[in-house]
Design a protein around this motif. Structure first.
Motif, PDB file in Angstrom:
ATOM      1  N   LEU A   1       0.647  -1.069  -0.190  1.00  0.00           N
ATOM      2  CA  LEU A   1      -0.033   0.034  -0.002  1.00  0.00           C
ATOM      3  C   LEU A   1       0.922   1.240  -0.078  1.00  0.00           C
ATOM      4  O   LEU A   1       0.597   1.997  -0.606  1.00  0.00           O
ATOM      5  CB  LEU A   1      -0.663   0.086   0.993  1.00  0.00           C
ATOM      6  CG  LEU A   1      -2.070  -1.368   1.169  1.00  0.00           C
ATOM      7  CD1 LEU A   1      -2.835  -1.074   2.502  1.00  0.00           C
ATOM      8  CD2 LEU A   1      -2.967  -0.877  -0.230  1.00  0.00           C
ATOM      9  N   SER A   2       1.864   1.227   0.848  1.00  0.00           N
ATOM     10  CA  SER A   2       2.871   2.409   0.857  1.00  0.00           C
ATOM     11  C   SER A   2       3.572   2.589  -0.608  1.00  0.00           C
ATOM     12  O   SER A   2       3.640   3.760  -1.000  1.00  0.00           O
ATOM     13  CB  SER A   2       3.895   2.181   1.807  1.00  0.00           C
ATOM     14  OG  SER A   2       5.124   3.203   1.806  1.00  0.00           O
TER      15      SER A   2
ATOM     16  N   GLU B   1       1.090   4.411  -2.883  1.00  0.00           N
ATOM     17  CA  GLU B   1       0.710   5.592  -2.713  1.00  0.00           C
ATOM     18  C   GLU B   1       1.953   6.548  -2.635  1.00  0.00           C
ATOM     19  O   GLU B   1       1.937   7.765  -2.989  1.00  0.00           O
ATOM     20  CB  GLU B   1       0.436   5.730  -1.059  1.00  0.00           C
ATOM     21  CG  GLU B   1      -0.423   7.147  -0.596  1.00  0.00           C
ATOM     22  CD  GLU B   1      -1.064   7.302   0.346  1.00  0.00           C
ATOM     23  OE1 GLU B   1      -1.339   8.183   0.837  1.00  0.00           O
ATOM     24  OE2 GLU B   1      -1.179   6.416   0.940  1.00  0.00           O
TER      25      GLU B   1
END
Length: 213
Positions: A189-190, A193
């Motif tokens: 997820l990091s 983003e």
């Protein structure tokens, strides 16, 4: 060469030949290779077919109009062995895709590589190599950093639950614990983003992506 040294060499060769040509060697290696190439619980017939290819050094595939033969005909030929694994009917069987115990779990590091390929990741021009940090803690696995010669997990590991009660194996599940599962999701997820940095549990390090002056 001294007689004692010569005898030691002969005895060592004899021991290695005994182990290499032992009747259990071909099935053992075949089973391990099948597991590493995608089937955690191969059937006895699958293992037998691969072991036969290992012993004879030949594998005949009938998947086309013409029979294709793989291997050079010597004991331990890996061309025939790997071909027997990847072209076996059990490996190619479509109906088995509906069986949740068929195949194998994907190793965390391979899952991460597939994730990066799916996103068509490209390195920065000033940092062409891919640098990721602390993967052993976050994924349970890091490239070229196996804790022992027995790799990251045991081939006969069976996680608690339906697989254990059915006497089935899932070796890759040994390193996929709740903390590593959460950390791997946070890292992905990091990446989506912020990119390959260390924000929010990312796999990278921000300091490496500061363009040099």
């Amino acid at each position: 060469m001294e007689v004692s040294r010569r005898d030691a060499v002969y005895e060592t060769d004899a021991v290695l030949d005994h182990l290499f040509y032992h009747p259990n060697t071909a099935p053992f290696i075949s089973n391990r290779l099948i597991q590493r190439l995608g089937v955690s619980n191969p059937s006895p017939n699958y293992v037998k077919n691969v072991a036969t290819a290992f012993c004879t050094g030949l594998f005949k595939w009938n998947g086309t109009a013409e029979n294709i033969v793989f291997g050079k005909g010597f004991y331990g030929d890996l061309m025939s062995t790997v071909s027997a694994i990847l072209l076996d009917s059990e490996f190619l069987s479509v109906p088995l895709d509906a069986d949740p115990t068929a195949g194998s779990m994907k190793e965390p590091l391979l899952k991460l590589m597939g994730f990066l390929r799916a996103l068509e990741y490209n390195s920065a021009p000033f940092m062409p190599e891919l640098r990721m940090y602390d993967l052993e803690r976050k994924l349970g696995q890091e490239a070229h950093a196996a804790p022992s010669v027995f790799s990251y997990f045991l081939s006969n590991f069976s996680p608690p639950g339906p697989l254990f009660t059915s006497s089935l194996y899932a070796p890759e599940a040994q390193i996929q614990t709740p903390p590593t599962i959460i950390d791997s999701i946070n890292g992905m997820l990091s990446f989506i983003e912020f990119g390959l940095v260390d924000c929010s549990g990312g796999f990278g390090s921000f300091s490496w992506f500061i363009r040099p002056r």
